[in-house]
Design an enzyme around this catalytic site. Sequence first.
Site, PDB file in Angstrom:
ATOM      1  N   THR A   1       0.905  -1.141   0.000  1.00 41.12           N
ATOM      2  CA  THR A   1       0.000   0.000   0.000  1.00 41.12           C
ATOM      3  C   THR A   1       0.935   1.179   0.000  1.00 41.12           C
ATOM      4  O   THR A   1       2.125   1.015   0.245  1.00 41.12           O
ATOM      5  CB  THR A   1      -0.854  -0.051   1.282  1.00 41.12           C
ATOM      6  OG1 THR A   1      -1.599  -1.252   1.263  1.00 41.12           O
ATOM      7  CG2 THR A   1      -1.778   1.124   1.437  1.00 41.12           C
TER       8      THR A   1
ATOM      9  N   THR B   1      -4.168   1.613  -2.397  1.00 36.05           N
ATOM     10  CA  THR B   1      -3.605   0.264  -2.371  1.00 36.05           C
ATOM     11  C   THR B   1      -4.190  -0.643  -3.442  1.00 36.05           C
ATOM     12  O   THR B   1      -5.293  -0.420  -3.951  1.00 36.05           O
ATOM     13  CB  THR B   1      -3.876  -0.377  -0.981  1.00 36.05           C
ATOM     14  OG1 THR B   1      -3.171  -1.606  -0.879  1.00 36.05           O
ATOM     15  CG2 THR B   1      -5.352  -0.650  -0.738  1.00 36.05           C
TER      16      THR B   1
ATOM     17  N   ASP C   1     -10.040  -8.403   2.112  1.00 38.03           N
ATOM     18  CA  ASP C   1     -10.269  -7.616   3.335  1.00 38.03           C
ATOM     19  C   ASP C   1     -11.657  -7.849   3.931  1.00 38.03           C
ATOM     20  O   ASP C   1     -11.936  -7.416   5.051  1.00 38.03           O
ATOM     21  CB  ASP C   1     -10.069  -6.112   3.065  1.00 38.03           C
ATOM     22  CG  ASP C   1      -8.588  -5.727   3.113  1.00 38.03           C
ATOM     23  OD1 ASP C   1      -7.775  -6.567   3.541  1.00 38.03           O
ATOM     24  OD2 ASP C   1      -8.256  -4.604   2.721  1.00 38.03           O
TER      25      ASP C   1
ATOM     26  N   SER D   1      -7.845  -0.901   7.070  1.00 40.83           N
ATOM     27  CA  SER D   1      -7.085  -0.321   8.182  1.00 40.83           C
ATOM     28  C   SER D   1      -6.399   0.981   7.772  1.00 40.83           C
ATOM     29  O   SER D   1      -5.682   1.577   8.585  1.00 40.83           O
ATOM     30  CB  SER D   1      -6.006  -1.301   8.651  1.00 40.83           C
ATOM     31  OG  SER D   1      -6.590  -2.494   9.089  1.00 40.83           O
TER      32      SER D   1
HETATM   33  O1  DON Z   1      -7.186  -1.661   3.365  1.00 43.09           O
HETATM   34  C1  DON Z   1      -6.438  -2.320   4.060  1.00 43.09           C
HETATM   35  O2  DON Z   1      -6.418  -2.242   5.277  1.00 43.09           O
HETATM   36  C2  DON Z   1      -5.427  -3.255   3.395  1.00 43.09           C
HETATM   37  N1  DON Z   1      -5.938  -3.706   2.129  1.00 43.09           N
HETATM   38  C3  DON Z   1      -4.135  -2.526   3.244  1.00 43.09           C
HETATM   39  C4  DON Z   1      -3.048  -3.413   2.719  1.00 43.09           C
HETATM   40  C5  DON Z   1      -1.710  -2.926   3.064  1.00 43.09           C
HETATM   41  O3  DON Z   1      -1.527  -1.930   3.700  1.00 43.09           O
HETATM   42  C6  DON Z   1      -0.585  -3.755   2.632  1.00 43.09           C
HETATM   43  N2  DON Z   1       0.663  -3.103   2.891  1.00 43.09           N
HETATM   44  N3  DON Z   1       1.576  -3.476   3.481  1.00 43.09           N
END
Ligand code: DON
Length: 610
Positions: free
Chosen positions: A422, A440, A464, A494
């Site tokens: 992300t 992301t 998610d 998150s």
């Molecule tokens: O929206 C979310 O919380 C996750 N899809 C974010 C993924 C993420 O931050 C991966 N990075 N390290």
Amino acid sequence: MSPTSPIRAVLALLLAAAPAGPTRAQVSEPVSEQLPTQAQARRQAPALAVPPAPEPPPIQSDEARLLPVLASRGMVSSQDALATRVGVEILRKGGNAVDAAVAVGFALAVTLPRAGNLGGGGFMMVHRAAAEDRVADTIAIDYRETAPAASTADMFLNPQGEPDRAASTRSGKAVGVPGTVRGLAEAHRRYGSGKFTLAELIAPAERLARDGIPVESGLADSLPRAAGLLGQWPSSRAVFFEGGHVLPRGATLRQTDLADTLKAIAERGPDAFYEGPIAQKIAAAVQGAGGIMTAADLAAYRPEIRTPVRGRYRGYEIVSMPPPSSGGVHLIEILNILEGYDLAGMGAGSAGALHMLAEAMKPAYADRATWLGDPARTKVPVAGLTAKAYAATLREKIDPERAKTAAEVSAGNPLPHESDQTTHFSVVDAEGNAVSNTYTLNFSYGIGLVAEGTGVLLNNEMDDFSAKTGARNAYGLVGGEANAVAPGARPLSSMTPTFVFRDGKLFLVTGSPGGSRIITTVLQVIVNVLDFRMNLAQAVAAPRIHHQWQPDVLMAEEGISPDTLALLRAKGHNVKVGATSGSANSVMAEDGLLAGASDPRQRGTLAEGP
Ligand code: DON
């Protein structure tokens, strides 16, 4: 449920905020008959008298081991230097923070393909400084992906009724309807300065895609790790491979199809992406990979303008992303708990302070698993979760000497593997307008599939959602009914793009990638500045910890002393030292100066002013 269970305390405070109605699946008792109301809880656990806001660390001090970048006419802090420079150029030409952020958002889709995107989604917080014709305000733009119309609650269960991780992360079913293009276009339309057309903000990205960019820094680091994922799809190999291998360090990445897609959006606006040939190609690619997204799903996608969540921490105002992100709610919940402790007195990096951080994180993540979801489908008790009085009841259960164990830990749960999937960037302009944006593809390079003929990498955001109540997603996060898959729903996130204000004036812009660790990363940047008075560069670089209730593991980055780790273990923490957490590219504003810090955990990040 024991009389002292954290869930009971949660319910006590949430009842007043949640509407009357059926209780969630996890709640077996008619809670309204047994639990105190929020008002009663407030009487039992009075909120703290908060001392006056501490002075922030001096922005210009040069007496530190790490120093932020300083500028006075604006600042862009992002995970990729080429994209930062695109934003700086827009600021230099008189664009506002939103203009610059939109240009950075499109540029990162080219220069940071593992996370920057057109085929994913995210959240943009916009702060507009007071001007002649308006008072200051802060807005949240939700351009999170949505579940295709044909989605069903059990679509990620195998015939045995168990979560099918491959389906939710690696197949076409994993792809949520992308929100980025309409999100960025909406930000420009509503909050841009009016001095730039959308086409002018897309032009630098198109140029970078067509002329090519050097494979170096973060791109060179991430491509070999994604070789397996990308290599499965001929359309992705055509972009990222050369002679049977991913492009090596020093090669040039040219993305001609992506350049054409960007050109089409520049010429015809976001509809060029959501309707017509590009949308049809994206739908065909998703269906070809076993997915259910249709061109009609793309045509129906709309971003939402939302009211941010607000809290106070030691006299500073915290303004962050509301549901369908869990980020803002739990950031404020954890800060509310921590406000009762003298973290500064314990000292940065001390076992005492780290213990308090960990113990404050656990109940927040337990709440997340039960209460958070898409606000269009479930009533999220935001007010209850972010109430000072609620935090006071949670604080009463924290033992300063002993770590609490998570009740439902299943032994041997692997820790979620950290990589950088992300990306967050922060922008502030000379007038004090600001953008805090996290977006992301979920995993690094999403499902790894480039939709043939578009250059667009597709997300796997559907992971998610909770495949079923109590199941964990790829980040080990437990999910409940509130986050079940449903047509058109937005999966719980998150991502925590955040602003901090001091006396009503913008003070800090921050956010991060890191999956479940995003919330705790943002938390620690804020605590490092406000409690430990670190300058922004130190606050961003300092080693972080993370606890998400389940699995019952206290994750620690390297750099925390073995003595401290031993003290934490003695308090009962199951400490694991491992991967890095996040990439918190941030900006701080004070006394007419801006400090920028990009996160040293990734190669090639840059904070720069015009
Ligand atoms: O929206 C979310 O919380 C996750 N899809 C974010 C993924 C993420 O931050 C991966 N990075 N390290």
